[in-house]
Motif scaffolding. Structure first.
Motif, PDB file in Angstrom:
ATOM      1  N   LEU A 199       0.818  -1.197   0.000  1.00  0.00           N
ATOM      2  CA  LEU A 199       0.000   0.000   0.000  1.00  0.00           C
ATOM      3  C   LEU A 199       0.865   1.266   0.000  1.00  0.00           C
ATOM      4  O   LEU A 199       2.012   1.251   0.455  1.00  0.00           O
ATOM      5  CB  LEU A 199      -0.923   0.007   1.221  1.00  0.00           C
ATOM      6  CG  LEU A 199      -1.701  -1.290   1.495  1.00  0.00           C
ATOM      7  CD1 LEU A 199      -2.584  -1.124   2.719  1.00  0.00           C
ATOM      8  CD2 LEU A 199      -2.516  -1.718   0.287  1.00  0.00           C
ATOM      9  N   LYS A 200       0.302   2.352  -0.498  1.00  0.00           N
ATOM     10  CA  LYS A 200       1.011   3.630  -0.527  1.00  0.00           C
ATOM     11  C   LYS A 200       1.160   4.205   0.872  1.00  0.00           C
ATOM     12  O   LYS A 200       2.079   4.974   1.135  1.00  0.00           O
ATOM     13  CB  LYS A 200       0.250   4.631  -1.405  1.00  0.00           C
ATOM     14  CG  LYS A 200       0.290   4.315  -2.881  1.00  0.00           C
ATOM     15  CD  LYS A 200      -0.434   5.357  -3.709  1.00  0.00           C
ATOM     16  CE  LYS A 200      -1.924   5.222  -3.613  1.00  0.00           C
ATOM     17  NZ  LYS A 200      -2.638   6.065  -4.613  1.00  0.00           N
ATOM     18  N   ARG A 201       0.251   3.845   1.745  1.00  0.00           N
ATOM     19  CA  ARG A 201       0.282   4.342   3.119  1.00  0.00           C
ATOM     20  C   ARG A 201      -0.307   3.287   4.034  1.00  0.00           C
ATOM     21  O   ARG A 201      -0.937   2.319   3.583  1.00  0.00           O
ATOM     22  CB  ARG A 201      -0.506   5.644   3.224  1.00  0.00           C
ATOM     23  CG  ARG A 201      -1.934   5.564   2.708  1.00  0.00           C
ATOM     24  CD  ARG A 201      -2.635   6.898   2.860  1.00  0.00           C
ATOM     25  NE  ARG A 201      -3.909   6.986   2.185  1.00  0.00           N
ATOM     26  CZ  ARG A 201      -5.054   6.473   2.639  1.00  0.00           C
ATOM     27  NH1 ARG A 201      -5.063   5.816   3.782  1.00  0.00           N
ATOM     28  NH2 ARG A 201      -6.176   6.625   1.955  1.00  0.00           N
ATOM     29  N   ALA A 202      -0.097   3.471   5.305  1.00  0.00           N
ATOM     30  CA  ALA A 202      -0.618   2.508   6.270  1.00  0.00           C
ATOM     31  C   ALA A 202      -2.140   2.516   6.265  1.00  0.00           C
ATOM     32  O   ALA A 202      -2.760   3.573   6.242  1.00  0.00           O
ATOM     33  CB  ALA A 202      -0.111   2.847   7.668  1.00  0.00           C
ATOM     34  N   PHE A 484     -16.015  12.788  -0.337  1.00  0.00           N
ATOM     35  CA  PHE A 484     -15.413  14.113  -0.487  1.00  0.00           C
ATOM     36  C   PHE A 484     -13.926  14.120  -0.834  1.00  0.00           C
ATOM     37  O   PHE A 484     -13.321  15.195  -0.865  1.00  0.00           O
ATOM     38  CB  PHE A 484     -15.656  14.927   0.792  1.00  0.00           C
ATOM     39  CG  PHE A 484     -17.108  15.068   1.148  1.00  0.00           C
ATOM     40  CD1 PHE A 484     -17.977  15.710   0.280  1.00  0.00           C
ATOM     41  CD2 PHE A 484     -17.609  14.545   2.325  1.00  0.00           C
ATOM     42  CE1 PHE A 484     -19.336  15.837   0.592  1.00  0.00           C
ATOM     43  CE2 PHE A 484     -18.955  14.673   2.655  1.00  0.00           C
ATOM     44  CZ  PHE A 484     -19.819  15.318   1.781  1.00  0.00           C
ATOM     45  N   ASP A 485     -13.317  12.984  -1.110  1.00  0.00           N
ATOM     46  CA  ASP A 485     -11.921  12.958  -1.549  1.00  0.00           C
ATOM     47  C   ASP A 485     -11.878  13.367  -3.021  1.00  0.00           C
ATOM     48  O   ASP A 485     -12.461  12.705  -3.885  1.00  0.00           O
ATOM     49  CB  ASP A 485     -11.337  11.563  -1.357  1.00  0.00           C
ATOM     50  CG  ASP A 485      -9.833  11.508  -1.594  1.00  0.00           C
ATOM     51  OD1 ASP A 485      -9.321  12.288  -2.416  1.00  0.00           O
ATOM     52  OD2 ASP A 485      -9.166  10.680  -0.949  1.00  0.00           O
ATOM     53  N   ASP A 511      -5.789  11.420   4.558  1.00  0.00           N
ATOM     54  CA  ASP A 511      -4.595  10.584   4.520  1.00  0.00           C
ATOM     55  C   ASP A 511      -3.989  10.444   5.914  1.00  0.00           C
ATOM     56  O   ASP A 511      -3.548   9.360   6.309  1.00  0.00           O
ATOM     57  CB  ASP A 511      -3.560  11.174   3.565  1.00  0.00           C
ATOM     58  CG  ASP A 511      -3.967  11.070   2.112  1.00  0.00           C
ATOM     59  OD1 ASP A 511      -4.943  10.345   1.817  1.00  0.00           O
ATOM     60  OD2 ASP A 511      -3.320  11.719   1.259  1.00  0.00           O
ATOM     61  N   ARG A 512      -3.963  11.532   6.667  1.00  0.00           N
ATOM     62  CA  ARG A 512      -3.387  11.483   8.010  1.00  0.00           C
ATOM     63  C   ARG A 512      -4.206  10.565   8.922  1.00  0.00           C
ATOM     64  O   ARG A 512      -3.646   9.724   9.645  1.00  0.00           O
ATOM     65  CB  ARG A 512      -3.330  12.887   8.614  1.00  0.00           C
ATOM     66  CG  ARG A 512      -2.605  12.940   9.960  1.00  0.00           C
ATOM     67  CD  ARG A 512      -2.811  14.277  10.644  1.00  0.00           C
ATOM     68  NE  ARG A 512      -4.157  14.434  11.174  1.00  0.00           N
ATOM     69  CZ  ARG A 512      -4.557  13.936  12.365  1.00  0.00           C
ATOM     70  NH1 ARG A 512      -3.729  13.227  13.114  1.00  0.00           N
ATOM     71  NH2 ARG A 512      -5.790  14.137  12.780  1.00  0.00           N
TER      72      ARG A 512
END
Length: 579
Positions: A199-202, A484-485, A511-512
């Motif tokens: 994945l790009k992020r956790a 809303f992304d 994302d955070r």
């Protein structure tokens, strides 16, 4: 719906609403009933008819065809519930139970709920032994990878966007229909029974993400592009026998499905017949009359409002009504990408002008809907609703007119609203509210099967639309980002963010939050973000709706599943007795 788009119940006769609407009742005595404080009565364990017997034919009475059964594109209720419980399996799935138990996930094709590593940026799953398709051929890990890859294909729009959001896929990846496969930087398949997602992020809750049909297997040899929806190759307990689009779908047993490998799907009926040729009122009449094969039938779409009095005033019929909170927010959507609704002051004026009490009446009154005051439903805000603006339920016209002046639109404007034909009465409630601030709304009522495609097309989308959204699993991560992304917006086939709202700071905060492993901290952050987006007013939350579905007297195992918008769970439904 989009997944998680739901169709709200239109108005019932006002006098009948004071009688209350019977919700899920079981074969137990009505003495076990309890009032939940909203005029809705729940009984026993919430399951109608007890445990089914094996055999017989389950009849599903519907007023529409499926828009999609392709697992890559299936993101609409009740189609997703139907597909996931009958035709295809995923790496994990939800338990088949009402209430809190139904929110729990269990392994499905996988041996466990997945193993995270690299700070939850890498997830590894192993497949169970002996998994087979309808023809007896083995299900392998690359088949799941292939279906995930298909979700990137522009030729196959409309499905869940999570793979696109999460996977470490190269920019511009166009999917396997363009001859492209993902490399090991995104998905590894080291052997036939192992699949590893990078994945790009956790994503701490990725074990829930893989409950979605994107993570069902599709063998490359069966690829049929857009035509795959006509005959998805079964990994579940049933397979397609015949499918005459818009008329009838017949499912029969997949004899290569191994119940020992499947802890959830019981597959009680021998056959499932979906009749798609009926009108809503006719379906209600047949199930109320409860004659012949209709005793073995269930309703696919919501009970038509005109028939509510016939149901709730007859104890025998009322006892066959499945009705629970859908965990969905109905919203008035505004197209933020173009005039006039690119003006925040105008959007706020609409927020203040809407008479939500009148809209609530149009969907059945307090017995069938609560007034929504935020995007996140109470199930995602700790069980208690949050009132962000504290606007009176009938609206605040003085404030709305002030905002219209600040928007430079005191002279009013004309716009259109797109709704499905079953929601015309709701549209009329919106029309009447906005007329009071000189916004003249023309109603465009379209067939339910095409409503999503119109609203999702940049060139066809009208200024307003009534839409709904439901969480894919109990987390704000499946709600606000899908609404809303800005990074998920597409010109056509736009399934999330139908308001076309763009705010880079909102994207960054999503994302955070997604990296937070502390559940309470994440929930608090989603609540704060909900408030921030409410101030931007890309859409107006209207109601939190219940879903009323009637079943025949010989139906057993019917209950509203808490994940799939309170649709009947097809995993455990069947007949009380077989002739």
């Amino acid at each position: 719906m989009t997944r998680r788009t739901h169709t709200a119940l239109a108005a019932a006769i006002a006098a009948t609403l004071t009688l209350g609407l019977g919700a899920c009742s079981s074969s137990k005595s009505n003495d076990t009933s309890a009032d939940n404080g909203k005029g809705i009565t729940t009984a026993g364990d919430g399951i109608i008819g007890g445990t089914p017997v094996r055999g017989g034919t389950l009849h599903i009475l519907s007023n529409q065809d499926f828009s999609q059964l392709d697992p890559t594109r299936n993101w609409v209720e009740p189609e997703m519930d139907f597909g996931l419980r009958t035709l295809y399996r995923t790496l994990t799935t939800f338990k088949a139970a009402p209430g809190a138990t139904g929110l729990e996930i269990v392994p499905d094709l996988a041996t466990d709920l997945g193993t995270p590593s690299d700070g939850a940026k890498t997830w590894t799953f192993h497949l169970k032994d002996g998994l087979k398709y309808e023809d007896g051929s083995p299900i392998v890990a690359d088949d799941i990878k292939y279906n995930v890859e298909r979700s990137f294909s522009s030729e196959l729009p409309g499905g869940p966007d999570y793979a696109k959001q999460y996977l470490n896929a190269p920019a511009g990846y166009a999917g396997p229909l363009k001859g492209q496969r993902l490399g090991p930087e995104a998905i590894e398949v080291p052997d036939a029974k192992t699949i590893i997602f990078h994945l790009k992020r956790a994503v701490a809750e990725f074990g829930y993400t893989v409950t979605l049909p994107t993570f069902a297997p599709v063998p490359i040899a069966k690829e049929a592009g857009a035509g795959y929806s006509n005959h998805p190759f079964s990994s579940g307990p049933y397979k397609i026998d015949t499918y005459d689009r818009g008329k009838q779908l017949v499912l029969v047993r997949n004899t290569n499905w191994d119940p020992a490998s499947d802890p959830v799907r019981k597959a009680y009926p021998d056959k499932i017949v979906v009749d798609q040729t009926l009108g809503s009122a006719g379906i209600a009449d047949r199930l109320i009359a409860d004659q012949g094969d209709d005793k073995d039938a269930i309703m696919y779409s919501d009970l038509t409002p005109a028939k509510v009095p016939d149901v709730i005033t007859n104890p025998d019929v009322k006892s066959r009504l499945v009705s629970d909170n859908s965990n969905c927010t109905a919203m008035l959507n505004m197209d933020n990408s173009k005039a006039p609704f690119d003006n925040q002051k105008l959007r706020l004026a609409v927020e203040y002008a809407i008479d939500k009490e009148a809209f609530q009446s149009s969907v059945g009154g307090p017995a069938l809907a609560d007034i929504a005051t935020t995007y996140l439903p109470p199930e995602l805000t700790g069980g208690t609703s949050v009132d962000h603006f504290k606007i009176p339920v009938s609206g605040d016209l003085d404030k709305a007119k002030q905002l219209m002046a600040e928007a430079g639109l005191s002279g009013g404007l004309n716009t259109e609203i797109t709704v499905s034909t079953g929601a015309k009465q709701q549209a009329e409630a919106i029309q009447a509210s906005l007329k009071k601030i000189n916004i003249n709304v023309t109603i465009d009522a379209v067939d339910p099967s095409v409503a999503n495609s119109i609203i999702g097309d940049k060139n066809k989308q009208t200024g307003l639309a009534i839409v709904g959204w439901c969480p894919d699993y109990p987390s704000g991560a499946t709600f606000l980002p899908m609404l809303f992304d800005s990074r998920i917006i597409t010109d056509t086939g736009n399934q999330g963010n139908k308001s076309r709202f763009k705010d880079a700071s909102v994207d960054a905060e999503m994302d955070r939050i997604a990296t937070l492993s502390d559940v309470k901290a994440a929930n608090d952050a989603w609540l704060a973000l909900d408030s921030k987006i409410m101030d931007a007013a890309p859409a107006v939350p209207l109601t939190w709706q219940k879903k009323p579905l009637l079943v025949g007297s010989n139906i057993a195992g019917a209950f509203a599943h808490p994940v799939w918008s309170a649709e009947i769970d097809y995993a455990t439904i069947g007949l009380k007795s077989v002739k």
